[in-house]
Motif scaffolding. Structure first.
Motif, short mmCIF file in Angstrom:
data_model
loop_
_atom_site.label_atom_id
_atom_site.label_comp_id
_atom_site.label_asym_id
_atom_site.label_seq_id
_atom_site.Cartn_x
_atom_site.Cartn_y
_atom_site.Cartn_z
N LYS A 65 6.93 -33.59 -37.09
CA LYS A 65 4.85 -32.54 -36.57
C LYS A 65 4.72 -32.80 -35.13
CE LYS A 65 5.55 -30.43 -40.83
NZ LYS A 65 4.78 -30.26 -42.47
N GLY A 66 3.56 -32.32 -35.10
CA GLY A 66 2.39 -32.85 -33.66
C GLY A 66 1.20 -32.11 -33.64
N HIS A 67 0.54 -31.75 -33.34
CA HIS A 67 -0.27 -31.26 -32.69
C HIS A 67 -1.04 -30.01 -31.49
CE1 HIS A 67 -1.96 -35.09 -32.32
NE2 HIS A 67 -3.05 -34.51 -31.11
N ILE A 68 -1.38 -29.50 -31.51
CA ILE A 68 -1.95 -28.85 -30.47
C ILE A 68 -3.51 -29.18 -30.45
CG2 ILE A 68 -2.55 -26.32 -29.41
CD1 ILE A 68 0.20 -24.93 -31.22
N VAL A 69 -3.62 -29.51 -29.17
CA VAL A 69 -5.13 -29.23 -27.64
C VAL A 69 -4.93 -28.14 -27.63
CG1 VAL A 69 -6.96 -30.83 -27.28
CG2 VAL A 69 -4.87 -31.82 -28.58
N MET A 70 -5.91 -27.82 -27.27
CA MET A 70 -6.79 -26.21 -26.95
C MET A 70 -8.22 -26.03 -26.45
SD MET A 70 -5.99 -23.34 -30.00
CE MET A 70 -7.22 -24.13 -31.92
N ILE A 71 -8.33 -25.48 -25.70
CA ILE A 71 -9.12 -25.32 -25.17
C ILE A 71 -10.66 -24.22 -25.43
CG2 ILE A 71 -11.53 -25.01 -22.86
CD1 ILE A 71 -10.32 -28.01 -23.69
N SER A 72 -11.37 -23.77 -26.30
CA SER A 72 -12.16 -22.09 -26.88
C SER A 72 -13.77 -22.89 -25.89
CB SER A 72 -11.72 -21.98 -27.91
OG SER A 72 -12.07 -20.91 -28.31
N SER A 73 -13.50 -21.48 -25.15
CA SER A 73 -14.90 -21.51 -25.19
C SER A 73 -15.72 -20.48 -25.82
CB SER A 73 -14.92 -21.53 -23.51
OG SER A 73 -14.41 -19.95 -23.09
N GLU A 74 -15.02 -19.71 -26.94
CA GLU A 74 -15.61 -19.14 -27.62
C GLU A 74 -16.15 -19.15 -28.89
OE1 GLU A 74 -13.98 -15.90 -27.52
OE2 GLU A 74 -12.57 -15.52 -25.90
N GLY A 75 -16.43 -20.77 -29.26
CA GLY A 75 -16.28 -21.78 -30.34
C GLY A 75 -15.31 -22.13 -30.96
N LYS A 76 -15.29 -22.27 -32.24
CA LYS A 76 -14.08 -22.72 -33.60
C LYS A 76 -12.71 -21.55 -33.43
CE LYS A 76 -12.30 -25.05 -37.25
NZ LYS A 76 -12.98 -25.33 -38.78
N PRO A 77 -11.29 -21.12 -32.50
CA PRO A 77 -10.76 -20.28 -33.10
C PRO A 77 -10.60 -19.88 -34.52
CG PRO A 77 -10.06 -21.69 -31.32
CD PRO A 77 -11.23 -22.39 -32.44
N SER A 78 -10.39 -18.42 -34.52
CA SER A 78 -9.50 -18.68 -36.22
C SER A 78 -8.21 -18.29 -36.03
CB SER A 78 -10.65 -17.47 -36.32
OG SER A 78 -10.43 -15.92 -36.08
N THR A 79 -7.98 -17.99 -37.07
CA THR A 79 -6.34 -17.62 -37.37
C THR A 79 -5.81 -16.39 -36.84
OG1 THR A 79 -6.09 -18.75 -39.09
CG2 THR A 79 -4.29 -17.14 -39.04
N GLN A 80 -6.90 -15.23 -36.77
CA GLN A 80 -7.15 -13.63 -36.32
C GLN A 80 -6.94 -13.92 -34.31
OE1 GLN A 80 -9.17 -14.40 -38.93
NE2 GLN A 80 -7.71 -13.95 -39.89
N MET A 81 -7.85 -14.86 -34.15
CA MET A 81 -8.31 -15.34 -32.63
C MET A 81 -6.41 -15.31 -31.19
SD MET A 81 -11.47 -16.47 -32.89
CE MET A 81 -11.97 -16.82 -31.16
N LEU A 82 -5.54 -16.19 -32.54
CA LEU A 82 -4.81 -17.17 -31.99
C LEU A 82 -3.32 -16.23 -32.22
CD1 LEU A 82 -5.74 -20.19 -34.02
CD2 LEU A 82 -5.56 -20.45 -31.63
N LYS A 83 -2.90 -16.65 -30.48
CA LYS A 83 -1.12 -15.84 -30.54
C LYS A 83 -0.15 -16.61 -30.26
CE LYS A 83 -3.26 -10.72 -30.91
NZ LYS A 83 -2.91 -10.19 -30.25
N HIS A 84 0.95 -16.18 -29.56
CA HIS A 84 1.54 -17.35 -29.11
C HIS A 84 1.76 -16.37 -27.30
CE1 HIS A 84 3.61 -19.30 -32.17
NE2 HIS A 84 3.84 -18.60 -32.70
N SER A 85 2.20 -16.95 -26.95
CA SER A 85 2.56 -16.87 -25.13
C SER A 85 2.74 -15.37 -25.26
CB SER A 85 2.99 -17.75 -23.96
OG SER A 85 4.03 -17.73 -24.56
N ASP A 86 3.52 -15.16 -25.97
CA ASP A 86 4.00 -13.51 -26.48
C ASP A 86 3.16 -12.58 -27.08
OD1 ASP A 86 5.17 -14.15 -28.74
OD2 ASP A 86 7.07 -14.11 -28.23
N ALA A 87 1.99 -12.86 -26.75
CA ALA A 87 1.62 -12.14 -28.10
C ALA A 87 1.75 -12.18 -29.51
CB ALA A 87 0.98 -10.64 -27.49
N ARG A 88 2.98 -12.33 -30.04
CA ARG A 88 2.85 -12.79 -31.56
C ARG A 88 1.84 -13.34 -32.15
NH1 ARG A 88 6.63 -16.01 -32.57
NH2 ARG A 88 6.31 -17.05 -31.15
#
Length: 87
Positions: free
Chosen positions: A27-50
Motif C-alpha cells: 500500500k502507498g498513498h496518493i498526493v493530489m492538488i485540490s484548489s476546491e478544498g478538501k475533496p470528499s469521496t463523492q468528488m473523487l473519480k479514477h481517470s476513466d470517470a469510475r
C-alpha cells in the motif's frame, strides 16, 4: 524505497494533478492538488470517470503544501490503470 508515479485522477470531474507514492506490491498513498478544498469521496473519480471506492482506512488528510491532500493506504492494484505512461 518509495516509487513516485504520476496518475490520472478527477476531482469534481476535472483532471487533477496527482502522484502515487509506494511500491507495486504494498500500500502507498496518493498526493493530489485540490484548489476546491478538501475533496470528499463523492468528488473523487479514477481517470476513466469510475467512482473511487474508498474504505474507512483510506483517510483523506491535508498535508503542509498549499492545496495538496493525501489519500492513505491505497493499494497499487486499485490505481494501476490510472498510471500515466511516460513517453
Amino acid at each position: 524505497m518509495a516509487q513516485f508515479q504520476q496518475i490520472g485522477l478527477k476531482i469534481n470531474d476535472e483532471d487533477a494533478h496527482a502522484v502515487y507514492v509506494g511500491g507495486q506490491t504494498s500500500k502507498g498513498h496518493i498526493v493530489m492538488i485540490s484548489s476546491e478544498g478538501k475533496p470528499s469521496t463523492q468528488m473523487l473519480k479514477h481517470s476513466d470517470a469510475r467512482q473511487f471506492e474508498l474504505a474507512d482506512e483510506n483517510t483523506i488528510e491535508k498535508i503542509k503544501v498549499q492545496d495538496a491532500y493525501r489519500i492513505n493506504n491505497i493499494k497499487y492494484e486499485d490505481i494501476e490503470k490510472d498510471v500515466v505512461q511516460q513517453d
